[in-house]
Design a protein around this motif. Structure first.
Motif, PDB file in Angstrom:
ATOM      1  N   GLU A   1      36.614  51.767  41.992  1.00  0.00           N
ATOM      2  CA  GLU A   1      35.576  51.049  42.496  1.00  0.00           C
ATOM      3  C   GLU A   1      36.427  49.818  43.101  1.00  0.00           C
ATOM      4  OE1 GLU A   1      32.204  49.985  40.070  1.00  0.00           O
ATOM      5  OE2 GLU A   1      31.135  52.018  40.272  1.00  0.00           O
TER       6      GLU A   1
ATOM      7  N   ALA B   1      30.422  44.805  46.838  1.00  0.00           N
ATOM      8  CA  ALA B   1      29.105  45.341  46.195  1.00  0.00           C
ATOM      9  C   ALA B   1      28.339  46.508  46.781  1.00  0.00           C
ATOM     10  CB  ALA B   1      28.169  44.263  45.726  1.00  0.00           C
ATOM     11  N   ALA B   2      28.167  46.405  48.096  1.00  0.00           N
ATOM     12  CA  ALA B   2      27.515  47.283  49.022  1.00  0.00           C
ATOM     13  C   ALA B   2      28.131  48.693  48.999  1.00  0.00           C
ATOM     14  CB  ALA B   2      27.371  46.739  50.369  1.00  0.00           C
TER      15      ALA B   2
ATOM     16  N   ASN C   1      30.265  49.749  46.983  1.00  0.00           N
ATOM     17  CA  ASN C   1      30.187  50.290  45.743  1.00  0.00           C
ATOM     18  C   ASN C   1      28.984  51.129  45.560  1.00  0.00           C
ATOM     19  OD1 ASN C   1      32.821  49.492  44.809  1.00  0.00           O
ATOM     20  ND2 ASN C   1      32.069  47.709  43.928  1.00  0.00           N
ATOM     21  N   ARG C   2      27.634  50.507  46.041  1.00  0.00           N
ATOM     22  CA  ARG C   2      26.637  51.209  45.878  1.00  0.00           C
ATOM     23  C   ARG C   2      26.542  52.388  46.869  1.00  0.00           C
ATOM     24  NH1 ARG C   2      24.774  45.554  45.817  1.00  0.00           N
ATOM     25  NH2 ARG C   2      24.517  45.713  48.241  1.00  0.00           N
TER      26      ARG C   2
ATOM     27  N   ALA D   1      28.508  55.070  45.105  1.00  0.00           N
ATOM     28  CA  ALA D   1      27.662  55.721  43.878  1.00  0.00           C
ATOM     29  C   ALA D   1      26.477  56.697  44.671  1.00  0.00           C
ATOM     30  CB  ALA D   1      26.873  54.783  43.336  1.00  0.00           C
ATOM     31  N   ARG D   2      25.876  56.358  45.812  1.00  0.00           N
ATOM     32  CA  ARG D   2      24.764  57.098  46.518  1.00  0.00           C
ATOM     33  C   ARG D   2      25.513  58.484  47.168  1.00  0.00           C
ATOM     34  NH1 ARG D   2      22.970  52.111  48.400  1.00  0.00           N
ATOM     35  NH2 ARG D   2      24.125  52.305  50.600  1.00  0.00           N
TER      36      ARG D   2
END
Length: 460
Positions: A221, A235-236, A238-239, A242-243
């Protein structure tokens, strides 16, 4: 704007930021130094004019205190290198001169006339007359001039002076700011390199994480630190990562479950097909079941290659290729290996063995019974080795070369369904090669046939 785009801008953000800072601060520095020099020159001129005016006032008072017969001698005594003093009954500056007409300040904005009138405090404006003339080239440099001054004494006689006014030192040297500008530019470059590299480090980390991102879970990450904008972007990212991983995981589970569940109905159908009395019907059903089973196993192999956690280890790639060729040759295929006897690399042995087995079997199956040659070339200066699997079959149409590695894609002609296969062998092989940092490429051979070239790093 189009001209700006065509300028040779640096390619990196750090280079562009440094260049813009250097250009902007350099322009502001040059402007500020120029304004400072102008103000300084004006102050020097005013100070010089005030000093000359005070000196003329002192000379006038000294001559006025002397009897007429001693004034000329006193005038010579008061003369100096830059000022020549005379006493006479008439002024040397005629009333028609620009200064006498009230235009001296406009023609010479240094303000000598204003300083003289303030210092002398004469009741009659006509008692002071000024004129200016340029200095010869060899007597003071460019920009110097001579001030001719006539001042009336109380008894009606005149004090005539010729004062040389040299140019302000450095006033004509408009580029004196370059040394300080150069030092400042050097400082800006050094500081900007460190500052901008620090500011762009999160962007480089984000780019590296994007390159290393693997839907199977590979890659780390991005650290969510730094300025607000960088933290929000990390942060965006990493999200999003994950998606994507969740989406691929759900797809893999669905395909794996579907492919696994198909094996049981296929097995039951085989038992029922074997009970049929019609041999031709049994053959046709058996061929369809073989194709269904091959497709299900291909999907499982593809998903297994994406999810298996085989640890990299050192193994002999030459021995692996030679074993694959020998096994196929024992089954009657014309397959030969050409390369070194031993070549050790670092990698996932089972995944690469499955990939090369698929490639060689494809060449045997679709090569029309032609000879297949597997050539291993050791790594060169780029530390990448190459494996080429070549057959002498019909090849693949050029328009199809980029698509045959897609899952379930088949060429309609010689490499179609009638030759068997599920359309997943190349997809499985390409996925395994790319997970090892390699590359798989296909090309038609000039003399006929297809060549598959696999390049791998020695520490795959």
């Amino acid at each position: 704007m189009a001209l700006i785009r065509r300028l040779p801008w640096p390619s990196s953000l750090a280079g562009r930021t440094t260049l813009l800072l250097l250009a902007a601060l350099g322009a502001f520095h040059a402007l500020s130094v120029g304004l400072h020099q102008r103000v300084l020159d004006t102050a020097v001129v005013r100070t010089r004019d005030a000093a000359l005016a005070e000196r003329i006032v002192a000379i006038r008072q000294a001559l006025a205190a002397q009897p007429p017969e001693r004034r000329e001698a006193e005038a010579h005594a008061l003369s100096a290198t830059t000022i020549e003093v005379h006493w006479d009954t008439a002024p040397v500056v005629r009333p028609a001169s620009p200064a006498a007409a009230g235009e001296g300040s406009a023609a010479h904005p240094e303000g000598l006339e204003a300083e003289l009138r303030r210092a002398l405090a004469l009741a009659d404006p006509a008692a002071l007359r000024l004129a200016f003339e340029g200095l010869p080239p060899g007597q003071g440099g460019q920009g110097g001039h001579v001030a001719l001054v006539s001042v009336a004494l109380p008894d009606g006689t005149w004090l005539n002076l010729r004062a040389v006014r040299f140019p302000v030192p450095g006033g004509h040297e408009g580029m004196r700011f370059w040394p300080s500008l150069s030092i400042m530019a050097l400082g800006i470059v050094v500081v900007s390199v460190f500052v901008v590299r620090g500011l762009t480090a999160p962007l480089r980390s984000l780019a590296a994480a994007a390159d290393a991102m693997d839907p199977n879970g590979g890659g780390a990450e991005v650290p969510e630190d730094g300025p607000d904008e960088v933290r929000h972007t990390a942060a965006a990212f990493n999200r999003m990562r994950a998606r994507i991983r969740r989406m691929f995981e759900e797809q893999r589970r669905a395909l794996a479950a579907m492919s696994h569940d198909l094996m049981s109905p296929i097995a039951r159908l085989r038992y029922r097909v074997d009970a049929l009395e019609d041999a031709e019907l049994r053959r046709r059903f058996g061929r369809d079941l073989d194709e269904m089973e091959a497709m299900a196993r291909g999907v499982l192999d593809l998903l297994r290659g994406e999810t298996e956690a085989e640890a990299p280890r050192r193994f002999d790639l030459a021995a692996t290729l030679r074993t694959i060729c020998d096994d196929l040759a024992d089954r009657g295929a014309d397959v030969a290996y050409d390369g070194p006897d031993r070549l050790a690399i670092e990698g996932r042995h089972l995944a690469l063995k499955r990939a090369f087995a698929n490639l060689v079997e494809n060449a045997v199956r679709h090569g029309g019974g032609s000879a297949v040659r597997v050539a291993l070339r050791p790594a060169g200066v780029d530390r990448r080795l190459a494996v080429e699997i070549a057959d002498e079959g019909p090849g693949i149409p050029a328009a199809e070369l980029d698509r045959v590695c897609e899952p379930f894609y088949r060429v309609d002609k010689a490499r179609g369904r009638e030759t068997g296969g599920s359309g997943l062998g190349l997809a499985v092989a390409k996925a395994a090669v790319e997970r090892h940092g390699g590359r798989l490429a296909l090309r038609n051979r000039p003399g006929g046939g297809l060549a598959v070239l696999v390049t791998l790093p020695t520490d795959a």
